[in-house]
Design a protein around this motif. Structure first.
Motif, short mmCIF file in Angstrom:
data_model
loop_
_atom_site.label_atom_id
_atom_site.label_comp_id
_atom_site.label_asym_id
_atom_site.label_seq_id
_atom_site.Cartn_x
_atom_site.Cartn_y
_atom_site.Cartn_z
N GLY A 48 0.82 -1.20 0.00
CA GLY A 48 0.00 0.00 0.00
C GLY A 48 0.85 1.25 0.00
N VAL A 49 0.24 2.36 0.41
CA VAL A 49 0.90 3.66 0.39
C VAL A 49 1.49 4.01 1.75
N VAL A 50 2.72 4.49 1.74
CA VAL A 50 3.36 5.06 2.93
C VAL A 50 3.75 6.49 2.56
N LYS A 51 3.35 7.47 3.35
CA LYS A 51 3.70 8.85 3.03
C LYS A 51 3.93 9.64 4.31
N GLY A 52 4.85 10.59 4.23
CA GLY A 52 5.16 11.40 5.40
C GLY A 52 6.37 12.28 5.17
N GLU A 53 6.91 12.80 6.28
CA GLU A 53 8.09 13.67 6.24
C GLU A 53 9.33 12.82 5.95
N TYR A 54 10.17 13.29 5.05
CA TYR A 54 11.33 12.53 4.58
C TYR A 54 12.62 13.02 5.22
N PHE A 55 13.37 12.06 5.80
CA PHE A 55 14.67 12.36 6.38
C PHE A 55 15.67 11.30 5.90
N TYR A 56 16.83 11.76 5.50
CA TYR A 56 17.84 10.84 4.95
C TYR A 56 19.23 11.36 5.28
N GLU A 57 20.10 10.45 5.70
CA GLU A 57 21.50 10.77 5.95
C GLU A 57 22.36 9.62 5.43
N GLU A 58 23.52 9.97 4.90
CA GLU A 58 24.48 8.95 4.50
C GLU A 58 25.89 9.45 4.77
N ALA A 59 26.79 8.54 5.05
CA ALA A 59 28.18 8.90 5.31
C ALA A 59 29.03 7.63 5.25
N ARG A 60 30.28 7.79 4.87
CA ARG A 60 31.20 6.66 4.86
C ARG A 60 31.75 6.42 6.27
N PHE A 61 32.05 5.18 6.57
CA PHE A 61 32.59 4.82 7.87
C PHE A 61 33.48 3.59 7.71
N ARG A 62 34.27 3.31 8.69
CA ARG A 62 35.07 2.09 8.78
C ARG A 62 35.70 1.69 7.45
N GLN A 63 36.74 2.38 7.08
CA GLN A 63 37.53 2.06 5.88
C GLN A 63 36.80 2.32 4.57
N GLY A 64 35.69 3.04 4.63
CA GLY A 64 35.06 3.48 3.39
C GLY A 64 33.72 2.90 3.04
#
Length: 451
Positions: free
Chosen positions: A152-168
């Motif tokens: 079905g549908v999921v909708k709402g406020e969008y939050f996203y983070e990404e980052a490299r860690f531990r040797q890349g």
């Protein structure tokens, strides 16, 4: 030439028959007694191009010989599939035997034919097509997990983070909260891609969540990477919490130790061992950043997702679920992120196409070995879609994207036919677009079907 081909085929069949009879002693010794009705049985099963006809001899309830009488398959592929005959003899039947890779349909035709050999007790079990054997099928994992998206549908406020860690390695965290209640966590999803210089080249820059990586890791360590993520995500959604207090009883020496059945203590919760570094060094810090944003700035983007089970022409689930995600900017009402994927069922038995059974608990986009029939990578197709939409293209004007048409020239274009995935995508795009238009969050798109 015709006589020569027939003679060569006769030699092949004879050789297989000799091999079969050579193994018959072993089969008679190990196999259950009285399984089949004695006699010589002519049976058939449908291959890719037509019926495969076999002659099966049974003595004392055991199969003692199997040979091919006729078939219409591609000769080289069928010779590959005939490697199953000695296995059938040794096993005294087809149960538990997977198809030969590259000859899945021919293999299933042979196995289906053997399934039709009359049983001594008069029963006739229904035949279930099997998938090709692969590295991930070497053993059955006791650990189970589900990668199925919420339907079905999921909708709402969008939050996203990404980052490299531990040797890349690249970690990413997706959080969706209710637009009317920031404390209501609707979706939490963590993923990680292997670092570009990962020691196993196969997994360099490959997402782990829905790829073969979990099976490879499970075989080596007895637990799958994704299980840690799923445990934490469920906790976040069930408790509507993104941060947790440190568990005072946690013993760092237990990290990645299976002190309890595949679980360890971390931050007050049970976490499956095997990905504690990912949880500690990536998932937790990224989620903490998102939690701070929720408490302070909020989000200027909205998230919309639609997932539906794909059905065949008889209304049965194919064992594949289609999922479309769109993120829109609240101010410009334009798409900033798009992701379409087709996700395989959690169990082989639920996947109807035997050639796809080996991809269970994986997705077409993230799988390493999945090959799109259109002769171009599924990820290449969907990366093209994402770029097209981010550049302002219409959800429905996709004819310039890879594998959207038939060319008939693989050498010239890199693909030979339109991918069925585009029709599945368009079906979801129409429904999700109408939902978003009804909410007033997206601009009108060219060639949109009328609601």
């Amino acid at each position: 030439m015709k006589y020569g081909k027939t003679f060569r085929l006769s030699l092949v069949c004879s050789a297989l028959a000799v091999s079969a009879f050579a193994l018959s002693g072993c089969a008679s010794f190990d196999a259950p007694k009285g399984k089949y009705e004695d006699g010589t049985h002519l049976v058939s099963g449908k291959g890719k191009k037509g019926d495969i006809q076999l002659e099966v001899k049974v003595e004392n309830g055991n199969i003692i010989a199997v040979k091919t009488l006729a078939h219409k398959e591609t000769e080289s592929l069928f010779l590959n599939a005939e490697r199953l005959l000695p296995e059938i003899l040794k096993n005294n039947g087809h149960e538990g035997i997977d198809a030969i890779s590259g000859a899945t349909y021919s293999s299933n035709g042979i196995l289906k034919a053997v399934n039709d050999v009359p049983r001594a007790d008069g029963s006739k079990p229904a035949f279930e097509p099997v998938g090709a054997r692969s590295a991930s099928d070497k053993k059955e994992f006791k650990l189970k997990w589900s990668i199925q998206p919420q339907l079905g549908v999921v909708k709402g406020e969008y939050f996203y983070e990404e980052a490299r860690f531990r040797q890349g390695h690249m970690g990413s965290m997706l959080i969706v909260t209710d637009s009317q209640n920031a404390r209501d966590v609707l979706l939490a999803e963590f993923n990680e891609s292997g670092r570009p210089n990962y020691y196993t080249r196969l997994y360099q820059d490959v997402p782990k969540r829905m790829s073969e990586y979990n099976f490879s890791m499970g075989e080596k360590k007895g637990t799958a990477w994704v299980q840690s993520s799923l445990t934490m995500e469920k906790l976040m959604m069930d408790q509507d919490k993104l941060t947790f207090e440190l568990n005072p009883d946690f013993d760092p020496k237990l990290k990645n130790k299976l002190a309890e059945p595949n679980r360890l203590k971390y931050l007050g919760v049970d976490v499956v061992a095997g990905a504690s570094n990912s949880v500690e060094q990536s998932m937790i810090p990224l989620t903490a950043k998102i939690n701070d944003r929720i408490q302070t700035k909020g989000s200027d983007q909205l998230f919309y997702q639609l997932a539906e089970k794909l059905k065949d022409d008889k209304g049965r689930w194919t064992g594949i679920t289609a999922m479309l995600r769109l993120v829109v900017d609240k101010n410009s009402k334009t798409i900033t992120h798009a992701y379409y994927d087709e996700i395989f069922a959690d169990n082989k038995q639920q996947i109807r196409d035997p050639s796809l059974k080996g991809f269970y608990r994986q997705s077409k986009y993230q799988s390493i070995y999945y090959s799109e029939p259109s002769r171009i990578g599924f990820n290449v197709m969907m990366d093209g879609l994402a770029e097209h939409l981010k550049a302002g293209g219409s959800l429905f004007e996709i004819n310039d994207l890879p594998a959207t048409g038939d060319t008939g020239s693989y050498a010239a274009t890199g693909f030979t036919k339109r991918s069925d995935a585009w029709d599945n995508y368009l079906s979801l795009a129409e429904k999700l677009y109408n939902e978003m238009r009804s909410d007033g969050v997206i601009k009108a798109h060219a060639n949109a079907p009328k609601a």
